[in-house]
Design an enzyme around this catalytic site. Sequence first.
Site, PDB file in Angstrom:
ATOM      1  CB  CYS A  23     -41.925   3.061  45.453  1.00  0.00           C
ATOM      2  SG  CYS A  23     -40.022   3.614  44.722  1.00  0.00           S
ATOM      3  CG  ASN A  58     -38.009  13.107  50.084  1.00  0.00           C
ATOM      4  OD1 ASN A  58     -37.913  14.476  50.379  1.00  0.00           O
ATOM      5  ND2 ASN A  58     -37.679  12.184  50.855  1.00  0.00           N
ATOM      6  NE  ARG A  82     -38.472  -0.342  47.657  1.00  0.00           N
ATOM      7  CZ  ARG A  82     -39.643  -0.238  48.358  1.00  0.00           C
ATOM      8  NH1 ARG A  82     -40.151  -1.810  48.216  1.00  0.00           N
ATOM      9  NH2 ARG A  82     -40.256   0.301  49.093  1.00  0.00           N
ATOM     10  CB  CYS A  96     -27.065  27.552  39.060  1.00  0.00           C
ATOM     11  SG  CYS A  96     -27.628  26.531  40.558  1.00  0.00           S
TER      12      CYS A  96
END
Length: 271
Positions: free
Chosen positions: A189, A133, A75, A246
């Site tokens: 993955c 990540n 990929r 937030c």
Amino acid sequence: MAGPDLDPEQLDRYSRHIIMDEVGPEGQASLLDAAVLVVGAGGLGSPVLQYLAAAGVGTIGIADHDTVERSNLQRQVVHGDSDVGRPKVDSAAEFVRELNPDVTVEPHDVAVSPETVADLVAGYDFVVDASDNFPTRFLINDYCTLAGVPFVHGAIYRFEGQVTAFTGDGPCYRCLFPEAPPEGAVPDCATTGVLGVLPGTVGAIQATETVKQFVGVGESLDGRMVVYDAADMTFEEVAVRPNPECPVCGDDPIDSVDEVEYSESCAVPAD
């Protein structure tokens, strides 16, 4: 800006941009004058780098601290079999230079961390989060939001991908995801696999949002997230709304990424 004067080779290379009223020589000159940092030279970073280089983004930084493994090649299409064992930034930079000599490539073979992020982002107009990540994603969001640097986020999982952009005074990534999921809740993955062509689609959308930012055309994904399911070939749109509470972009934001521990939940500690 460098101005709309392009040399004969550039007029030829970018002719399909230049003849578009929405781009033209001025838009192409803006791309040539742009500086973009791509964080990650893997599955998402590969198509991002290909299309930004082909489009003539004048300066492209590549930040990655990994080496090429053979399992990446299914990929991560800017690397080849002969690159196995090389730093990804080296093989990716070589690919970009070969594709377009107009582009100045700046490889950064360092891990993105609270200690390095300021120096990495400095001098770039836009950041592409092509990381894999949660700590890096939250760090990029927090630093870029606090520093006022626009960026586009992408992520992939098995057959699914998501893309959104944060380009102004709208929401940030933490408005949608206040903290990372528990460890192991979202396998990587290497554990669950990923459809090899999936990052090509998602990365191409990230590159599209980046090019639009400099050309000044269309509507950005700011305030919207596109969710793509390759198995069903469907696209859904999710609204991303500002959260006044937030801790990064709300009414009482933190002052620095130094206030956050980017491990486990990546949560911003309460006062």
